[in-house]
Design an enzyme around this catalytic site. Sequence first.
Site, mmCIF file in Angstrom:
data_model
loop_
_atom_site.group_PDB
_atom_site.id
_atom_site.type_symbol
_atom_site.label_atom_id
_atom_site.label_comp_id
_atom_site.label_asym_id
_atom_site.label_seq_id
_atom_site.Cartn_x
_atom_site.Cartn_y
_atom_site.Cartn_z
ATOM 1 N N PRO A 1 0.595 5.845 0.021
ATOM 2 C CA PRO A 1 -0.329 6.890 0.475
ATOM 3 C C PRO A 1 -1.459 7.136 -0.529
ATOM 4 O O PRO A 1 -2.609 7.342 -0.134
ATOM 5 C CB PRO A 1 0.569 8.125 0.623
ATOM 6 C CG PRO A 1 1.940 7.573 0.851
ATOM 7 C CD PRO A 1 2.008 6.277 0.103
ATOM 8 N N GLY B 1 -24.017 -2.115 27.796
ATOM 9 C CA GLY B 1 -24.403 -0.749 28.138
ATOM 10 C C GLY B 1 -23.188 0.167 28.189
ATOM 11 O O GLY B 1 -22.290 0.069 27.341
ATOM 12 N N THR C 1 0.832 -1.213 0.000
ATOM 13 C CA THR C 1 0.000 0.000 0.000
ATOM 14 C C THR C 1 0.870 1.269 0.000
ATOM 15 O O THR C 1 1.900 1.320 0.660
ATOM 16 C CB THR C 1 -0.890 0.012 1.258
ATOM 17 O OG1 THR C 1 -1.647 -1.192 1.266
ATOM 18 C CG2 THR C 1 -1.823 1.199 1.280
ATOM 19 N N GLU D 1 -6.156 -5.917 3.805
ATOM 20 C CA GLU D 1 -6.227 -7.166 3.012
ATOM 21 C C GLU D 1 -7.435 -7.159 2.078
ATOM 22 O O GLU D 1 -8.104 -8.172 1.899
ATOM 23 C CB GLU D 1 -6.313 -8.383 3.946
ATOM 24 C CG GLU D 1 -5.268 -8.409 5.020
ATOM 25 C CD GLU D 1 -3.984 -9.057 4.575
ATOM 26 O OE1 GLU D 1 -3.942 -9.567 3.451
ATOM 27 O OE2 GLU D 1 -3.021 -9.018 5.352
ATOM 28 N N CYS E 1 -0.043 -13.546 -2.265
ATOM 29 C CA CYS E 1 0.324 -13.526 -0.833
ATOM 30 C C CYS E 1 -0.873 -13.034 -0.026
ATOM 31 O O CYS E 1 -1.199 -13.590 1.029
ATOM 32 C CB CYS E 1 1.513 -12.591 -0.584
ATOM 33 S SG CYS E 1 2.971 -12.961 -1.570
ATOM 34 N N LEU E 2 -1.526 -11.992 -0.527
ATOM 35 C CA LEU E 2 -2.680 -11.435 0.203
ATOM 36 C C LEU E 2 -3.789 -12.476 0.336
ATOM 37 O O LEU E 2 -4.459 -12.555 1.364
ATOM 38 C CB LEU E 2 -3.210 -10.193 -0.515
ATOM 39 C CG LEU E 2 -2.305 -8.964 -0.406
ATOM 40 C CD1 LEU E 2 -2.767 -7.873 -1.347
ATOM 41 C CD2 LEU E 2 -2.282 -8.441 1.028
HETATM 42 P P1 FAD Z 1 -8.931 3.378 -0.495
HETATM 43 O O1 FAD Z 1 -8.441 2.413 -1.507
HETATM 44 O O2 FAD Z 1 -8.694 4.841 -0.710
HETATM 45 O O3 FAD Z 1 -10.488 3.141 -0.293
HETATM 46 C C1 FAD Z 1 -11.321 4.010 0.475
HETATM 47 C C2 FAD Z 1 -12.757 3.523 0.388
HETATM 48 O O4 FAD Z 1 -13.181 3.550 -0.986
HETATM 49 C C3 FAD Z 1 -12.911 2.081 0.853
HETATM 50 O O5 FAD Z 1 -14.154 1.918 1.461
HETATM 51 C C4 FAD Z 1 -12.887 1.302 -0.461
HETATM 52 O O6 FAD Z 1 -13.535 0.047 -0.362
HETATM 53 C C5 FAD Z 1 -13.626 2.259 -1.375
HETATM 54 N N1 FAD Z 1 -13.321 2.030 -2.786
HETATM 55 C C6 FAD Z 1 -12.093 2.094 -3.398
HETATM 56 N N2 FAD Z 1 -12.216 1.767 -4.696
HETATM 57 C C7 FAD Z 1 -13.526 1.455 -4.901
HETATM 58 C C8 FAD Z 1 -14.286 0.992 -6.021
HETATM 59 N N3 FAD Z 1 -13.713 0.745 -7.201
HETATM 60 N N4 FAD Z 1 -15.602 0.788 -5.851
HETATM 61 C C9 FAD Z 1 -16.201 0.979 -4.650
HETATM 62 N N5 FAD Z 1 -15.550 1.395 -3.550
HETATM 63 C C10 FAD Z 1 -14.224 1.626 -3.682
HETATM 64 N N6 FAD Z 1 -0.951 -2.530 3.521
HETATM 65 C C11 FAD Z 1 0.199 -3.210 3.198
HETATM 66 O O7 FAD Z 1 0.651 -3.187 2.058
HETATM 67 N N7 FAD Z 1 0.877 -3.904 4.156
HETATM 68 C C12 FAD Z 1 0.456 -3.969 5.448
HETATM 69 O O8 FAD Z 1 1.098 -4.616 6.286
HETATM 70 C C13 FAD Z 1 -0.740 -3.242 5.825
HETATM 71 N N8 FAD Z 1 -1.156 -3.209 7.114
HETATM 72 C C14 FAD Z 1 -2.234 -2.411 7.466
HETATM 73 C C15 FAD Z 1 -2.557 -2.228 8.815
HETATM 74 C C16 FAD Z 1 -3.609 -1.377 9.174
HETATM 75 C C17 FAD Z 1 -3.914 -1.166 10.625
HETATM 76 C C18 FAD Z 1 -4.368 -0.743 8.181
HETATM 77 C C19 FAD Z 1 -5.522 0.150 8.561
HETATM 78 C C20 FAD Z 1 -4.063 -0.893 6.856
HETATM 79 C C21 FAD Z 1 -2.964 -1.718 6.472
HETATM 80 N N9 FAD Z 1 -2.569 -1.836 5.134
HETATM 81 C C22 FAD Z 1 -1.423 -2.538 4.798
HETATM 82 C C23 FAD Z 1 -3.254 -1.033 4.106
HETATM 83 C C24 FAD Z 1 -4.579 -1.611 3.627
HETATM 84 O O9 FAD Z 1 -4.386 -2.781 2.900
HETATM 85 C C25 FAD Z 1 -5.292 -0.499 2.851
HETATM 86 O O10 FAD Z 1 -5.692 0.480 3.793
HETATM 87 C C26 FAD Z 1 -6.498 -1.008 2.056
HETATM 88 O O11 FAD Z 1 -6.071 -1.774 0.949
HETATM 89 C C27 FAD Z 1 -7.402 0.134 1.576
HETATM 90 O O12 FAD Z 1 -6.660 1.122 0.968
HETATM 91 P P2 FAD Z 1 -6.891 2.673 1.368
HETATM 92 O O13 FAD Z 1 -6.820 2.783 2.839
HETATM 93 O O14 FAD Z 1 -5.957 3.466 0.550
HETATM 94 O O15 FAD Z 1 -8.391 2.978 0.967
#
Ligand code: FAD
Length: 396
Positions: A145, A350, A143, A374, A249-250
């Site tokens: 930013p 509660g 992932t 994931e 892997c995921l």
């Molecule tokens: P976005 O992709 O920006 O999505 C935001 C919202 O929009 C979500 O509800 C999504 O479902 C929705 N959305 C996006 N596209 C669409 C679409 N086409 N249609 C409908 N809805 C859509 N990542 C790693 O690589 N390695 C890790 O070890 C890891 N650990 C993590 C640990 C934590 C505590 C957290 C919170 C995240 C971690 N992640 C990790 C990242 C995680 O996999 C991502 O946060 C996740 O894939 C979602 O990406 P985003 O947060 O950028 O959300």
Amino acid sequence: MATDTKPPFDAADPLGIDDLLSDDDRAVRLTVRHWAHERVLPYVAEWYEEGEVPGIRELARELGSLGALGMTLTDYGCAGASAVQYGLVCLELEAADSGIRSLVSVQGSLAMYAIHRYGSPGQKERWLPSMAAGETIGCFGLTEPDHGSDPAGMRTFAKRDGADWVLNGRKMWITNGSVAGVAVVWARTDEGVRGFVVPTDTPGFSAPPIRHKGSLRASVTSELVLDDVRLPADAALPEARGLGAPLSCLSHARYGIVWGAMGAARTCLDTALAYARTREQFGKPLGAFQLTQGKLADMAVELHKGVLLALHLGRRLDAGRLRPEQVSFGKLNNVREALEICRTARTILGANGISFEYPVMRHMANLESVLTYEGTSEMHQLVLGKALTGLDAFRG
Ligand code: FAD
């Protein structure tokens, strides 16, 4: 008259799912349950409030001694256990806290799995034995930013410079990042997406922790910063070409979550049941009111259906027949239902439901992360929607 051979009703296992497990399965489960009771449960509420797991390296070594790291992998010190046993371990760990299960998932199913499946013999020899022992913690950086659900847009780039690779970019939300000795980093190259095994002491690599989380606070989450990180040619995973590699892997890690989420749900149901038996209002225990019984019955139904589903998927994985769409089915259902169970448990407690004196709010907040990482629940709906209709709705 024929004697009744039916076993008595077991509130902890109303469907008799234990009958479907082997003695070995139950022994593995018991070992990990005991470990979590001794080494996690007495401390985890404090870790959560502090947002720190002070002895995380020691915990990783202990999990290594239990054989829980890279548990289904073979050789290199890995346990070669069944997928069902790995699932039971995930459930027991997440019954304590999703953060501890995340440590194990990322170590085994993401970082070690990537090296085991796509690495060279040299990479496997160098990293897997110490990762299986918990001596080296691993992380998995996909992932970014600006690229979460759609990792195909990633910007982290690996450029060839003579025989070397030079990596530049940022990864975000990376579990285990700040405590990792090795990072599996996915980057765009002129040859497509490739994976790199990055020792975290390489100059230019840093992993600042992400603070102010309201979820998964007993877990290390970090940014990965790659500024001109120079790696030798053999740092690339030779067998990993294209985005299919990190996605495979995921899929493996998501399978563990299908089980794990039911662990968090089990703890919340157990807590709500105990509370409903003793807390009295209107002259009766809460559990004696029909509305409360309706909630508890629905929670138990969803919990044990979820465990059955996890077991079914585990058996398919062990038989080499589990499809990614089936993993999506499991993750979508079980995390969603686990979250609902935790939210309902919170109502039964509660005001006490919002206190960290009880585990419910912690599990509930954790599952918000589990719902998102994931593959978000929406991504899994889209995977299933595509499989059902044959139409791809990922791009609208
Ligand atoms: P976005 O992709 O920006 O999505 C935001 C919202 O929009 C979500 O509800 C999504 O479902 C929705 N959305 C996006 N596209 C669409 C679409 N086409 N249609 C409908 N809805 C859509 N990542 C790693 O690589 N390695 C890790 O070890 C890891 N650990 C993590 C640990 C934590 C505590 C957290 C919170 C995240 C971690 N992640 C990790 C990242 C995680 O996999 C991502 O946060 C996740 O894939 C979602 O990406 P985003 O947060 O950028 O959300």
